[in-house]
Design a protein around this motif. Sequence first.
Motif, mmCIF file in Angstrom:
data_model
loop_
_atom_site.group_PDB
_atom_site.id
_atom_site.type_symbol
_atom_site.label_atom_id
_atom_site.label_comp_id
_atom_site.label_asym_id
_atom_site.label_seq_id
_atom_site.Cartn_x
_atom_site.Cartn_y
_atom_site.Cartn_z
ATOM 1 N N ASN A 91 -20.065 111.715 -1.854
ATOM 2 C CA ASN A 91 -19.280 112.382 -2.892
ATOM 3 C C ASN A 91 -19.021 111.457 -4.068
ATOM 4 O OD1 ASN A 91 -19.013 113.934 -0.462
ATOM 5 N ND2 ASN A 91 -17.317 115.018 -1.397
ATOM 6 N N SER A 92 -19.670 110.323 -4.062
ATOM 7 C CA SER A 92 -19.685 109.401 -5.202
ATOM 8 C C SER A 92 -20.933 109.702 -6.013
ATOM 9 C CB SER A 92 -19.729 107.961 -4.679
ATOM 10 O OG SER A 92 -20.226 107.076 -5.649
ATOM 11 N N SER A 93 -20.794 109.724 -7.331
ATOM 12 C CA SER A 93 -21.970 109.908 -8.188
ATOM 13 C C SER A 93 -22.733 108.590 -8.290
ATOM 14 C CB SER A 93 -21.545 110.372 -9.584
ATOM 15 O OG SER A 93 -20.865 111.606 -9.500
ATOM 16 N N ALA A 94 -24.033 108.702 -8.435
ATOM 17 C CA ALA A 94 -24.875 107.515 -8.523
ATOM 18 C C ALA A 94 -24.825 106.925 -9.925
ATOM 19 C CB ALA A 94 -26.311 107.861 -8.155
ATOM 20 N N THR A 95 -25.060 105.616 -10.001
ATOM 21 C CA THR A 95 -25.203 104.891 -11.259
ATOM 22 C C THR A 95 -26.490 104.083 -11.185
ATOM 23 O OG1 THR A 95 -22.803 104.714 -11.525
ATOM 24 C CG2 THR A 95 -24.148 103.174 -12.784
ATOM 25 N N VAL A 96 -27.282 104.108 -12.264
ATOM 26 C CA VAL A 96 -28.573 103.428 -12.280
ATOM 27 C C VAL A 96 -28.519 102.267 -13.275
ATOM 28 C CG1 VAL A 96 -31.064 103.685 -12.546
ATOM 29 C CG2 VAL A 96 -29.699 105.625 -11.751
ATOM 30 N N PHE A 97 -28.940 101.080 -12.801
ATOM 31 C CA PHE A 97 -28.924 99.883 -13.632
ATOM 32 C C PHE A 97 -29.986 98.922 -13.112
ATOM 33 C CE2 PHE A 97 -27.159 95.520 -14.281
ATOM 34 C CZ PHE A 97 -27.218 95.492 -15.673
ATOM 35 N N ASN A 98 -30.831 98.417 -14.028
ATOM 36 C CA ASN A 98 -31.864 97.442 -13.664
ATOM 37 C C ASN A 98 -32.706 97.905 -12.478
ATOM 38 O OD1 ASN A 98 -31.266 95.714 -15.735
ATOM 39 N ND2 ASN A 98 -30.224 94.185 -14.468
ATOM 40 N N ASN A 99 -33.156 99.163 -12.558
ATOM 41 C CA ASN A 99 -34.028 99.742 -11.533
ATOM 42 C C ASN A 99 -33.366 99.797 -10.154
ATOM 43 O OD1 ASN A 99 -36.569 101.003 -11.061
ATOM 44 N ND2 ASN A 99 -37.271 99.194 -9.958
ATOM 45 N N THR A 100 -32.033 99.860 -10.163
ATOM 46 C CA THR A 100 -31.279 99.947 -8.916
ATOM 47 C C THR A 100 -30.305 101.110 -8.999
ATOM 48 O OG1 THR A 100 -31.429 97.540 -8.670
ATOM 49 C CG2 THR A 100 -29.813 98.676 -7.303
ATOM 50 N N VAL A 101 -30.173 101.844 -7.892
ATOM 51 C CA VAL A 101 -29.253 102.977 -7.805
ATOM 52 C C VAL A 101 -28.061 102.556 -6.949
ATOM 53 C CG1 VAL A 101 -28.972 105.398 -7.183
ATOM 54 C CG2 VAL A 101 -31.212 104.558 -7.907
ATOM 55 N N PHE A 102 -26.846 102.713 -7.489
ATOM 56 C CA PHE A 102 -25.618 102.344 -6.789
ATOM 57 C C PHE A 102 -24.802 103.608 -6.496
ATOM 58 C CE2 PHE A 102 -26.828 98.925 -9.683
ATOM 59 C CZ PHE A 102 -26.822 97.806 -8.862
ATOM 60 N N PHE A 103 -24.222 103.685 -5.309
ATOM 61 C CA PHE A 103 -23.367 104.830 -4.954
ATOM 62 C C PHE A 103 -22.577 104.484 -3.696
ATOM 63 C CE2 PHE A 103 -27.208 105.305 -2.540
ATOM 64 C CZ PHE A 103 -26.803 105.790 -1.300
ATOM 65 N N GLY A 104 -21.561 105.294 -3.411
ATOM 66 C CA GLY A 104 -20.744 105.109 -2.220
ATOM 67 C C GLY A 104 -20.805 106.312 -1.303
ATOM 68 N N SER A 105 -20.438 106.100 -0.036
ATOM 69 C CA SER A 105 -20.480 107.152 0.978
ATOM 70 C C SER A 105 -19.221 107.113 1.821
ATOM 71 C CB SER A 105 -21.719 106.967 1.864
ATOM 72 O OG SER A 105 -21.641 107.767 3.029
ATOM 73 N N TYR A 106 -18.912 108.247 2.456
ATOM 74 C CA TYR A 106 -17.792 108.295 3.385
ATOM 75 C C TYR A 106 -18.053 107.507 4.660
ATOM 76 C CZ TYR A 106 -14.626 111.483 1.004
ATOM 77 O OH TYR A 106 -13.721 112.022 0.128
ATOM 78 N N ASP A 107 -19.241 106.930 4.821
ATOM 79 C CA ASP A 107 -19.459 106.037 5.962
ATOM 80 C C ASP A 107 -18.809 104.669 5.749
ATOM 81 O OD1 ASP A 107 -21.150 104.688 4.206
ATOM 82 O OD2 ASP A 107 -22.994 105.229 5.240
ATOM 83 N N GLY A 108 -18.180 104.475 4.574
ATOM 84 C CA GLY A 108 -17.456 103.240 4.300
ATOM 85 C C GLY A 108 -18.264 102.182 3.581
ATOM 86 N N TYR A 109 -19.490 102.516 3.185
ATOM 87 C CA TYR A 109 -20.348 101.549 2.497
ATOM 88 C C TYR A 109 -20.634 101.989 1.057
ATOM 89 C CZ TYR A 109 -21.501 99.255 6.936
ATOM 90 O OH TYR A 109 -21.445 98.560 8.123
ATOM 91 N N TYR A 110 -20.797 100.992 0.189
ATOM 92 C CA TYR A 110 -21.407 101.204 -1.124
ATOM 93 C C TYR A 110 -22.797 100.580 -1.074
ATOM 94 C CZ TYR A 110 -17.666 103.540 -3.521
ATOM 95 O OH TYR A 110 -16.764 104.490 -3.915
ATOM 96 N N TYR A 111 -23.771 101.312 -1.625
ATOM 97 C CA TYR A 111 -25.178 100.974 -1.464
ATOM 98 C C TYR A 111 -25.834 100.618 -2.792
ATOM 99 C CZ TYR A 111 -24.977 103.201 3.179
ATOM 100 O OH TYR A 111 -24.672 103.533 4.475
ATOM 101 N N ALA A 112 -26.858 99.786 -2.705
ATOM 102 C CA ALA A 112 -27.771 99.514 -3.810
ATOM 103 C C ALA A 112 -29.184 99.774 -3.302
ATOM 104 C CB ALA A 112 -27.638 98.072 -4.286
ATOM 105 N N LEU A 113 -29.900 100.692 -3.965
ATOM 106 C CA LEU A 113 -31.248 101.072 -3.557
ATOM 107 C C LEU A 113 -32.237 100.801 -4.678
ATOM 108 C CD1 LEU A 113 -30.616 104.644 -2.055
ATOM 109 C CD2 LEU A 113 -30.314 102.426 -0.919
ATOM 110 N N ASN A 114 -33.470 100.497 -4.298
ATOM 111 C CA ASN A 114 -34.554 100.427 -5.270
ATOM 112 C C ASN A 114 -34.757 101.818 -5.856
ATOM 113 O OD1 ASN A 114 -37.456 100.735 -6.159
ATOM 114 N ND2 ASN A 114 -37.427 98.539 -5.743
ATOM 115 N N ALA A 115 -34.675 101.941 -7.185
ATOM 116 C CA ALA A 115 -34.721 103.253 -7.834
ATOM 117 C C ALA A 115 -36.070 103.933 -7.694
ATOM 118 C CB ALA A 115 -34.351 103.123 -9.310
#
Length: 436
Positions: A91-115
């Motif tokens: 339920n967190s919106s994603a943010t894209v920066f430097n070819n990386t996607v950032f977002f949070g989840s109710y699993d308690g983690y915030y993630y950084a993914l290769n875009a």
Amino acid sequence: MLPLLLIIIFVHFFTSAIAANTIRFPKPENRDTVQVFKAIKWQFQTRGKIFSTPAIANGIVYIGSEDSSLYAIDQSSGKLKWKFNAKGKINSSATVFNNTVFFGSYDGYYYALNAENGRAAWKFQTGGEKHIGAKGLWTMKPNSLYMDDPFDFFLSSPAIDSVNGNVCFGSSDGNVYALSARKGTMSWKQTTQGPIHATPLLHNGVIYIGSWDFNLYAINANNGSVKWKFKTNEQPTYHILEGIQAAPVADDSLIYFGARDAFFYALNANTGTLVWKFNAGGSWVVASANLKDNAVFFSTSDSYSFIAVNKQTGKELYRIKANGYIYNKSAIANKIAYFGDFTGQLFAIDIASGKQLDVFAFDTRKTNAQKVLKNNNLDFSYAAEGKDLMYYQTSVEAMNRLYTLGSIVSSSVIVNNVLYVGSADGNLYAVELGTE
């Protein structure tokens, strides 16, 4: 004295007669050329409700769903490029920066993914993410049951501090975090006295973010020290109703934001002193505002209103009434504001005149409106089918009926005359805009 729940129902679940008498209803303006909704270009189905806002970068739309997946979808075709499975609702919106996607989840983690391929670069564990709630919420029965607030839709979305190379966000654990965007290591954190589901604003080296402790914080982006904080109205009786969910917006030296205390505020960005505040008439202001020309535009929950005020004085310019709660930020393009309501409709408003230009509904609303809405308007008691509103289960069932309309909580994003928006029906829609 009326029971607390009945007071809350009066305040939030119904549009009062007073509000109906004070709201103006501009008729659609006749023009030779206007921007209108034309047709659905494509739609992409997930397996959960979508409350997050799409992020678009390099021809890809990134969107999270309550099915616990983050999707990367081709912007032109609507075809899936990849998806990443978390272990909790997104339920967190994603943010894209430097070819990386950032977002949070109710699993308690915030993630950084290769875009490009969705592979995890890192993940950071917070102290835990959860919905706002309480035992016997709003005096509902049974009073021994812990109840999630059914109107707490969002988690904090990451904001990028490119100067310090950090990604910043708030957490249900009460902390504001700044992490290295590249490594995911913590640069600093600042603790508040309540959960944080609001998204931060970074402006002139300062992070502005609201907490469920009633305060808007101004935090030095370099080291996490608090520059100032501003306390909104606190009403202990309604404590669980209060808090700041909206991300602030900035214009020159002013910061604008709304809160669940039913006011919209303009503060001096440097000192946190109040410049003006607007009384929303008992209605929550949950969504972020938008600025254009000399006006600030924001929306309300139970009065179903899209409101424009003078950004220097807070004087009301006009308001438009939708058919249900408005929990999303408007998107403005070509002098037109676009937003959705909880009954599953999109609206197009001329921002200069306040005239309604067009309305658009998806098939889910067309199919279910007659069964769920009362005279085409959201009425919570009607959606509850006459069951006892003193019971929490009644509210859950009523919300589930309303969701069959394809409620629009997600904010819209417009790129090249196409509007992208998520819906509670699980779809991400791409809607073509055109001239008439």
